[in-house]
Motif scaffolding. Structure first.
Motif, PDB file in Angstrom:
ATOM      1  N   GLN A  30      68.400  38.836  -4.942  1.00 25.01           N
ATOM      2  CA  GLN A  30      66.753  38.807  -4.419  1.00 25.01           C
ATOM      3  C   GLN A  30      65.989  38.741  -5.587  1.00 25.01           C
ATOM      4  OE1 GLN A  30      66.062  39.169  -1.050  1.00 25.01           O
ATOM      5  NE2 GLN A  30      68.399  38.895  -0.641  1.00 25.01           N
ATOM      6  N   SER A  31      64.892  37.963  -5.468  1.00 23.98           N
ATOM      7  CA  SER A  31      63.852  37.596  -6.380  1.00 23.98           C
ATOM      8  C   SER A  31      62.762  38.443  -6.575  1.00 23.98           C
ATOM      9  CB  SER A  31      63.359  36.086  -6.151  1.00 23.98           C
ATOM     10  OG  SER A  31      62.818  35.999  -4.909  1.00 23.98           O
ATOM     11  N   ARG A  32      62.764  39.623  -5.919  1.00 23.46           N
ATOM     12  CA  ARG A  32      61.941  40.648  -5.782  1.00 23.46           C
ATOM     13  C   ARG A  32      62.464  42.021  -6.184  1.00 23.46           C
ATOM     14  NH1 ARG A  32      56.993  37.663  -6.690  1.00 23.46           N
ATOM     15  NH2 ARG A  32      57.015  35.916  -5.014  1.00 23.46           N
ATOM     16  N   SER A  33      61.602  42.458  -7.133  1.00 28.55           N
ATOM     17  CA  SER A  33      62.082  43.984  -7.280  1.00 28.55           C
ATOM     18  C   SER A  33      61.658  45.010  -6.332  1.00 28.55           C
ATOM     19  CB  SER A  33      61.765  44.378  -8.713  1.00 28.55           C
ATOM     20  OG  SER A  33      60.477  44.239  -9.092  1.00 28.55           O
ATOM     21  N   PRO A  48      65.283  47.776   1.083  1.00 32.38           N
ATOM     22  CA  PRO A  48      65.934  46.780   0.405  1.00 32.38           C
ATOM     23  C   PRO A  48      67.109  46.972  -0.788  1.00 32.38           C
ATOM     24  CG  PRO A  48      63.791  46.785  -0.611  1.00 32.38           C
ATOM     25  CD  PRO A  48      63.801  48.139   0.060  1.00 32.38           C
ATOM     26  N   THR A  49      68.200  47.153  -0.175  1.00 30.48           N
ATOM     27  CA  THR A  49      69.409  47.679  -1.340  1.00 30.48           C
ATOM     28  C   THR A  49      69.717  46.611  -2.069  1.00 30.48           C
ATOM     29  OG1 THR A  49      70.853  47.044   0.437  1.00 30.48           O
ATOM     30  CG2 THR A  49      69.885  49.353   0.675  1.00 30.48           C
ATOM     31  N   GLU A  50      69.316  45.389  -1.719  1.00 32.40           N
ATOM     32  CA  GLU A  50      70.064  44.267  -2.732  1.00 32.40           C
ATOM     33  C   GLU A  50      68.986  44.029  -3.790  1.00 32.40           C
ATOM     34  OE1 GLU A  50      71.057  41.002  -0.308  1.00 32.40           O
ATOM     35  OE2 GLU A  50      72.697  42.097   0.545  1.00 32.40           O
ATOM     36  N   ARG A  51      67.695  44.809  -3.891  1.00 35.93           N
ATOM     37  CA  ARG A  51      66.957  44.289  -4.932  1.00 35.93           C
ATOM     38  C   ARG A  51      67.079  45.489  -6.288  1.00 35.93           C
ATOM     39  NH1 ARG A  51      60.971  43.507  -1.882  1.00 35.93           N
ATOM     40  NH2 ARG A  51      61.467  41.874  -0.428  1.00 35.93           N
ATOM     41  N   MET A 123      55.607  42.373 -12.830  1.00 37.04           N
ATOM     42  CA  MET A 123      55.178  41.187 -12.667  1.00 37.04           C
ATOM     43  C   MET A 123      55.960  40.126 -13.478  1.00 37.04           C
ATOM     44  SD  MET A 123      51.227  39.820 -13.519  1.00 37.04           S
ATOM     45  CE  MET A 123      50.641  41.408 -12.704  1.00 37.04           C
ATOM     46  N   LYS A 124      56.315  40.528 -14.677  1.00 31.07           N
ATOM     47  CA  LYS A 124      57.182  39.729 -15.587  1.00 31.07           C
ATOM     48  C   LYS A 124      58.619  39.438 -15.028  1.00 31.07           C
ATOM     49  CE  LYS A 124      54.644  40.657 -19.923  1.00 31.07           C
ATOM     50  NZ  LYS A 124      54.796  41.487 -21.165  1.00 31.07           N
ATOM     51  N   LEU A 125      59.059  40.466 -14.579  1.00 29.80           N
ATOM     52  CA  LEU A 125      60.468  40.658 -13.872  1.00 29.80           C
ATOM     53  C   LEU A 125      60.660  39.495 -12.792  1.00 29.80           C
ATOM     54  CD1 LEU A 125      63.235  41.791 -13.969  1.00 29.80           C
ATOM     55  CD2 LEU A 125      62.526  43.552 -12.590  1.00 29.80           C
ATOM     56  N   LYS A 131      61.983  32.268 -10.504  1.00 32.83           N
ATOM     57  CA  LYS A 131      62.347  30.852 -11.158  1.00 32.83           C
ATOM     58  C   LYS A 131      63.703  30.904 -11.345  1.00 32.83           C
ATOM     59  CE  LYS A 131      58.151  30.498 -14.020  1.00 32.83           C
ATOM     60  NZ  LYS A 131      57.623  30.213 -15.334  1.00 32.83           N
ATOM     61  N   LYS A 132      64.538  31.960 -11.512  1.00 40.50           N
ATOM     62  CA  LYS A 132      66.083  31.842 -11.614  1.00 40.50           C
ATOM     63  C   LYS A 132      66.829  31.547 -10.333  1.00 40.50           C
ATOM     64  CE  LYS A 132      66.781  31.774 -16.165  1.00 40.50           C
ATOM     65  NZ  LYS A 132      66.962  30.666 -16.805  1.00 40.50           N
TER      66      LYS A 132
END
Length: 307
Positions: A30-33, A48-51, A123-125, A131-132
């Motif tokens: 997942q691309s969001r924390s 969201p357990t996969e974050r 924000m940085k994370l 992107k990744k």
């Protein structure tokens, strides 16, 4: 399928490992924390357990105030879902109990070392993970940054894409990628272009050879990535085939379901293609501000008719 691991985060952000050093190969999908605030008080309906789970000053202060028994329940309710990792920010201390729970469950527990707020780190994370993990495709072409906007040049092999890019560099613009352009879908409206790593800073010119534009022209000649705003197709000159720009509708090219404005530029000896690309870029910027030269021209015609 692209793989992002906890170890990638450790290296990218210089994170300290407090627990789970042997579990750093766990994958992140997942691309969001996420900050588990509601979950600590028992609400798990939308957890969201996969974050990646972020624990800032608010979360850690709350845990510190709990009794040992209550803390065990609150933390236990979250670690049992086995998220990829926990990252503690803002220089929190007294994390021995949290370290123990993560060790028992085999979950990496990390902490930031740089002095920054939780919001800044998130924000940085998130930007890095977006992107990744973004869907991507590779296209044949050249990408340049013109006036701060990305332009993708496409056309048949030998049409002159790289030569035009070289001319654009001479006019103060920047090369992003030559030959292979990697496009990443960051959102339903955003396509990011970059190189494939191997061709970074290189530009191949027929009859001249391979050039390193940074070595030749300095850092200002190259940009690592750019958001694509225009898709320009370079074609051979065909007499009487040019469109009247007042008549034809806007055209688009789709990349991963994202529509990018498209124009065609026909090549002919002596034609200032670099100047046309600059004009197209400036015209696009004006349209973003709500101005259309064609619409203004039509209004003038209609005004003359009404008189």
């Amino acid at each position: 399928m692209k793989i992002l691991t906890v170890e990638n985060l450790v290296r990218k952000f210089s994170l300290k490992i407090l627990a789970g050093e042997n579990q750093l190969q766990q994958t992140i999908t997942q691309s969001r924390s996420h900050r588990p605030g509601l979950e600590f008080v028992g609400h798990f309906d939308f957890f969201p357990t996969e974050r990646v789970q972020i624990l800032g000053r608010k979360e850690i202060t709350y845990l510190h105030k709990l009794s040992i028994e209550e803390r065990k329940i609150r933390i236990g309710n979250i670690v049992k879902y086995h998220p990829p990792c926990f990252i503690v920010t803002a220089g929190q201390e007294g994390l021995t109990y949290l370290t123990q729970y993560c060790l028992e469950e085999g979950i990496p527990l990390l902490c930031t070392l740089e002095p920054q707020t939780t919001s800044e780190f998130i924000m940085k994370l998130d930007a890095y993970m977006v992107k990744k993990l973004a869907p991507e495709v590779a296209v044949h072409g050249v990408c340049i940054n013109v006036y701060g906007m990305g332009i993708l040049l496409r056309g048949k092999s030998g049409i002159g894409k790289s030569e035009i890019a070289h001319t654009m560099i001479g006019r103060g613009h920047r090369l992003v990628a030559d030959d292979i352009v990697v496009l990443k879908k960051l959102s339903p409206r955003t396509i990011l272009a970059t190189h494939d790593g191997k061709t970074k800073e290189f530009l191949a010119l027929r009859s001249v050879g391979l050039l390193n534009v940074v070595r030749l022209y300095g850092r200002k000649a190259f940009q690592d990535e750019t958001r694509i705003a225009l898709d320009i197709e370079l074609t051979k000159w065909q007499k009487d085939s040019l469109h009247n720009e007042l008549d034809h509708e806007s055209r688009f090219t789709e990349y991963m379901d994202v529509r990018i404005p498209h124009i065609e530029i026909q090549l002919q000896p002596g034609r200032d293609v670099a100047g046309l690309i600059e004009a197209a870029a400036n015209n696009w910027l004006l349209k973003q501000e709500g101005y259309s030269a064609a619409e203004e021209f039509m209004r003038r015609l209609e005004s003359d008719v009404s008189l």
